[in-house]
Design an enzyme around this catalytic site. Sequence first.
Site, short mmCIF file in Angstrom:
data_model
loop_
_atom_site.label_atom_id
_atom_site.label_comp_id
_atom_site.label_asym_id
_atom_site.label_seq_id
_atom_site.Cartn_x
_atom_site.Cartn_y
_atom_site.Cartn_z
N THR A 323 0.68 -1.37 0.16
CA THR A 323 0.09 0.12 -0.17
C THR A 323 0.79 1.37 0.01
O THR A 323 2.25 1.26 0.16
CB THR A 323 -0.93 0.23 1.14
OG1 THR A 323 -0.10 0.26 2.50
CG2 THR A 323 -1.70 -1.10 1.34
N CYS A 324 0.14 2.35 -0.13
CA CYS A 324 0.89 3.63 -0.20
C CYS A 324 1.19 4.28 1.13
O CYS A 324 1.38 5.56 1.36
CB CYS A 324 0.09 4.51 -0.98
SG CYS A 324 0.02 4.27 -2.68
N ASP A 325 1.01 3.51 2.33
CA ASP A 325 1.02 4.09 3.73
C ASP A 325 2.55 3.76 4.05
O ASP A 325 2.99 2.60 4.00
CB ASP A 325 0.11 3.44 4.53
CG ASP A 325 -0.10 3.92 5.81
OD1 ASP A 325 0.98 4.07 6.57
OD2 ASP A 325 -1.22 4.51 6.15
N ASN A 366 -6.63 1.61 -0.24
CA ASN A 366 -5.82 1.65 -1.68
C ASN A 366 -6.58 0.50 -2.40
O ASN A 366 -5.93 0.27 -3.57
CB ASN A 366 -4.36 1.20 -1.43
CG ASN A 366 -3.56 2.38 -0.96
OD1 ASN A 366 -2.41 2.21 -0.86
ND2 ASN A 366 -3.98 3.38 -0.92
#
Length: 376
Positions: A323-325, A366
Site C-alpha cells: 500500500t501507499c502507507d 488503496n
Amino acid sequence: MTPKIARFLVERQPPAPCLVFDLDRLEANFRTLRSTLPLAEIYYAVKANPAVRVLERLVSLGSCFDAASFEEISTCLAAGAAPSAISYGNTIKKAAAIRAAHAAGVDLFAFDSAEELEKLAANAPGARVYCRILVGNEGADWPLSRKFGADLELARELMLGAGALGLDPCGLSFHVGSQQTRTTTYEAAIGRVAMLFTNLMEAGLDLRLFNLGGGFPVRYRAAVPEIDEFAAAIMQAMTRHFGNALPGMLIEPGRCVVADAGVVASEVVLVSRRSREDPLRWVYLDIGRFGGLAETENEAIRYRITTPHDGAPDGPVAIAGPTCDGADILYQRTPYRLPMALAPGDRVLLHATGAYVTTYASQRFNGFLPLAEHYL
Ligand SMILES: *Cc1c(COP(=O)(O)O)cnc(C)c1O
C-alpha cells in the site's frame, strides 16, 4: 506447512494473497491441548480466527467459546454452539450487546471495573460473572496487560459486592499476554489470582471458575517451550495453591489452536534498492500490515517466510506491504535474509498465519481486497 496445504497450493495455484488453512491440523491441535490439560475446559478465543468452518469443527469436538462481541456470539451460535458453551469474555461491552447476548441464552460474562459490573447487573440480571485480574505479561510478544484487568483490591471489592447487585460472582480470570514464551509468567499469575480466589472463598463466595486465559505460544522463527511444559507448570502451580481442592479450570486459547494450521501465499510485487550502493534490498509483497499482518506492528510477531529459491545465496532485506502507507512495513529492524534471486511474481509463503490474520485485513484500503481464505 501440512501436506494437504502443500498439495492445494501446487494443484490449485490459488491467486495471491490468500490464506490456506488445514482443518485437520486445527483438530489435532485441539485434541493435543485437551489431552495435555484434561482438567481445563477449553473456551476457544474466537477472535483468533472466526471462520465458520473453524467454529463448526470446534463445535464438533466439544469446544466452548470465548467471544468478544455479540457478533462473535451470533457466529458461534450459527456454527452450532450452545449458548451455555459461550463466555462473553470482553470487559468492554455495550449495554445493548449485553442484553442481546443474555436474551440469546449466554450466561457467563467478564468484567474488570465497577462501571462494567453495574452495566451487567442492569442488562444481564442473575448472570454468572467473573473478574479479570491485572497480572504481569513479561515474556509475551503481544502483551495485553495495559488495557485490561482490575488490581487485587478493586477486584475483591467488586466480587464481594456483585451478589448485592443480583449477579452470581462465580470466578476470576487473567491473561498473561499473547505469544507468551515463559512458563514462569503463568506461575506468577496463578499465585497472585489463587490468593484472592482463596480469600474470597473464605469470605463466603461460592467460586467455581478459575480462568487461566490464553497466551500459549506457537513456533514462528524462534523455538518456544512445548505446550506440555506450560501444562506441567500450570498444574504444579494450581496444586501448590489449591492442593486437592482444585477449582473448575478454564483456558481460552486462540493462537495455539489455529496459527500453525494456516499458511499465507503471497506474491512478490517488487524487489528494489534505495541507492545503487545499498546492500539492503526492499522486498514488497502483495500482503502487508493492512492486508491482515497487523501483528507485525513493532515487528512483534516475526513470521517464518519461505521462497522458491531457498538454499541459494541470500542477502539482507527489509520487507514491506503493497500500500501507499508509510506504516505498511513488516520488518525493517528484525534481521531477515531472502535469496538474491527473488523476483517479482515469485510466490512466498508466510507460515503459521492461521491466527490473527484474516480479520485484521482492512476493507479495500488503496482498493486492495480483504484476504481470500481457503479452508481444507
Ligand atoms: C485474545 C484473547 C485470548 C486468546 O489469546 P491467545 O494468546 O491467542 O491464546 C483469550 N482470552 C481473552 C480474553 C483474549 O482477549
